[in-house]
Design a protein around this motif. Structure first.
Motif, mmCIF file in Angstrom:
data_model
loop_
_atom_site.group_PDB
_atom_site.id
_atom_site.type_symbol
_atom_site.label_atom_id
_atom_site.label_comp_id
_atom_site.label_asym_id
_atom_site.label_seq_id
_atom_site.Cartn_x
_atom_site.Cartn_y
_atom_site.Cartn_z
ATOM 1 N N UNK A 159 -7.941 0.744 14.004
ATOM 2 C CA UNK A 159 -8.508 0.416 12.687
ATOM 3 C C UNK A 159 -7.529 0.785 11.580
ATOM 4 N N UNK A 160 -6.794 1.869 11.751
ATOM 5 C CA UNK A 160 -5.753 2.237 10.773
ATOM 6 C C UNK A 160 -4.742 1.110 10.625
ATOM 7 N N UNK A 161 -4.274 0.589 11.751
ATOM 8 C CA UNK A 161 -3.297 -0.499 11.723
ATOM 9 C C UNK A 161 -3.884 -1.743 11.065
ATOM 10 N N UNK A 162 -5.115 -2.078 11.446
ATOM 11 C CA UNK A 162 -5.774 -3.258 10.866
ATOM 12 C C UNK A 162 -5.953 -3.101 9.357
ATOM 13 N N UNK A 163 -6.385 -1.909 8.929
ATOM 14 C CA UNK A 163 -6.636 -1.681 7.516
ATOM 15 C C UNK A 163 -5.336 -1.723 6.716
ATOM 16 N N UNK A 164 -4.274 -1.129 7.258
ATOM 17 C CA UNK A 164 -2.977 -1.157 6.577
ATOM 18 C C UNK A 164 -2.482 -2.587 6.435
ATOM 19 N N UNK A 165 -2.650 -3.412 7.483
ATOM 20 C CA UNK A 165 -2.236 -4.820 7.414
ATOM 21 C C UNK A 165 -3.075 -5.565 6.378
ATOM 22 N N UNK A 220 -4.442 -4.256 3.659
ATOM 23 C CA UNK A 220 -3.957 -3.824 2.348
ATOM 24 C C UNK A 220 -2.654 -4.543 2.011
ATOM 25 N N UNK A 221 -1.765 -4.687 3.000
ATOM 26 C CA UNK A 221 -0.506 -5.409 2.773
ATOM 27 C C UNK A 221 -0.786 -6.836 2.325
ATOM 28 N N UNK A 222 -1.782 -7.482 2.938
ATOM 29 C CA UNK A 222 -2.119 -8.858 2.568
ATOM 30 C C UNK A 222 -2.638 -8.927 1.146
ATOM 31 N N UNK A 223 -3.457 -7.942 0.769
ATOM 32 C CA UNK A 223 -3.991 -7.916 -0.590
ATOM 33 C C UNK A 223 -2.871 -7.684 -1.607
ATOM 34 N N UNK A 224 -1.912 -6.820 -1.246
ATOM 35 C CA UNK A 224 -0.788 -6.549 -2.151
ATOM 36 C C UNK A 224 0.042 -7.805 -2.367
ATOM 37 N N UNK A 225 0.309 -8.525 -1.275
ATOM 38 C CA UNK A 225 1.144 -9.728 -1.377
ATOM 39 C C UNK A 225 0.423 -10.866 -2.078
ATOM 40 N N UNK A 226 -0.896 -10.941 -1.932
ATOM 41 C CA UNK A 226 -1.670 -11.999 -2.572
ATOM 42 C C UNK A 226 -3.065 -11.463 -2.851
ATOM 43 N N UNK A 227 -3.272 -10.974 -4.068
ATOM 44 C CA UNK A 227 -4.517 -10.304 -4.401
ATOM 45 C C UNK A 227 -5.721 -11.225 -4.282
ATOM 46 N N UNK A 248 -11.672 -11.749 -0.629
ATOM 47 C CA UNK A 248 -12.787 -11.676 -1.565
ATOM 48 C C UNK A 248 -13.227 -10.224 -1.739
ATOM 49 N N UNK A 249 -14.044 -10.002 -2.745
ATOM 50 C CA UNK A 249 -14.547 -8.658 -2.988
ATOM 51 C C UNK A 249 -15.384 -8.150 -1.815
ATOM 52 N N UNK A 250 -16.142 -9.068 -1.188
ATOM 53 C CA UNK A 250 -16.941 -8.655 -0.037
ATOM 54 C C UNK A 250 -16.056 -8.259 1.138
ATOM 55 N N UNK A 251 -14.931 -8.964 1.336
ATOM 56 C CA UNK A 251 -13.998 -8.601 2.404
ATOM 57 C C UNK A 251 -13.382 -7.235 2.135
ATOM 58 N N UNK A 252 -13.030 -6.986 0.871
ATOM 59 C CA UNK A 252 -12.451 -5.684 0.521
ATOM 60 C C UNK A 252 -13.460 -4.552 0.766
ATOM 61 N N UNK A 283 -15.326 -0.085 4.059
ATOM 62 C CA UNK A 283 -16.443 0.538 4.765
ATOM 63 C C UNK A 283 -16.092 0.810 6.224
ATOM 64 N N UNK A 284 -15.468 -0.175 6.880
ATOM 65 C CA UNK A 284 -15.088 -0.003 8.284
ATOM 66 C C UNK A 284 -14.089 1.141 8.418
#
Length: 231
Positions: free
Chosen positions: A44-50, A52-59, A63-67, A72-73
């Motif tokens: 989950x750490x790896x998934x969450x970091x990836x 965050x990287x996607x959000x940084x590259x393209x905010x 969606x807000x629900x995905x964030x 939460x996960x």
């Protein structure tokens, strides 16, 4: 290397040893569960970091629900791991008290610390870096059969080193994450903290596996003494 006192070899009869296998099985099961949850938390750490990287590259890519779901996960995985970790500590301590009682019967004068330190030794600052290991060392030397005194010393040393290092790294990772979340918009730091947490998880995973080996080694030695006493 710790040298057992001469009383280890004494011939004075000792009180009957209590069974160890049951509490050892419990401790091993909860430590195995802790190891499994640690692996899940690492994924989950790896998934969450990836994420965050996607959000940084393209905010706008999330969606807000995905964030909110990702946050939460990630938070729930951390809470679950801490909960299981605390249960594994309880299981280890239940086993530790039992084998310490038996070790006192086998070698009444072979212990450097009194029983209260089986708890306080883990939580009192500074001395928590070596008291618990000394307690386990003394239990092993009291429990070992002839010719086995030195055999698990490396195992105990590596287990303790992994546990101390993992605890320190996990503490640093938690502080990094708290600082990043407090900053609010510092997503790069959040991703870094999530990845850095992998180091602590890996070390704690190694410590859990080695703790199981230590439990099995000491349990086997004490069960041998119980079997010999019943002959």
């Amino acid at each position: 290397m710790h040298t057992p006192p001469s009383s280890y070899q004494g011939s004075t009869p000792h009180p009957p040893l209590r069974p160890v296998r049951g509490v050892a099985v419990f401790a091993v099961v909860v430590l195995a569960c802790d190891a499994f949850i640690a692996i899940v938390a690492a994924m989950i750490d790896l998934w969450y970091a990836a994420f965050i990287d996607r959000v940084i590259s393209d905010i706008g890519s999330a969606s807000e629900s995905e964030k909110m779901t990702a946050d939460l996960v990630y938070a729930l995985s951390g809470i679950l791991w801490v909960a299981v970790y605390l249960v594994s500590i309880a299981g280890f301590l239940v086993w530790l008290f039992r084998v310490r009682a038996n070790a006192e019967s086998l070698a009444p004068d072979g212990h450097r610390h009194t029983r209260p330190w089986l708890i306080f030794g883990w939580v009192v600052p500074i001395i928590s870096f070596w008291f618990p290991k000394q307690i386990v060392d003394d239990i092993w030397h009291a429990s070992a059969r002839d010719g086995e005194q030195a055999s698990p010393q490396v195992l105990i040393d590596v287990w303790w080193a992994a546990w101390v290092a993992g605890s320190l790294v996990a503490n640093v990772a938690a502080r990094l994450l708290a600082t990043a979340l407090f900053a609010g918009d510092d997503l790069e730091s959040v991703a870094f903290a999530a990845r850095f947490d992998l180091v602590g998880i890996a070390l704690m995973l190694v410590a859990a596996v080695l703790a199981i080996c230590v439990i099995l080694k000491i349990t086997k030695a004490q069960e041998h003494h119980r079997a010999a006493a019943s002959l």
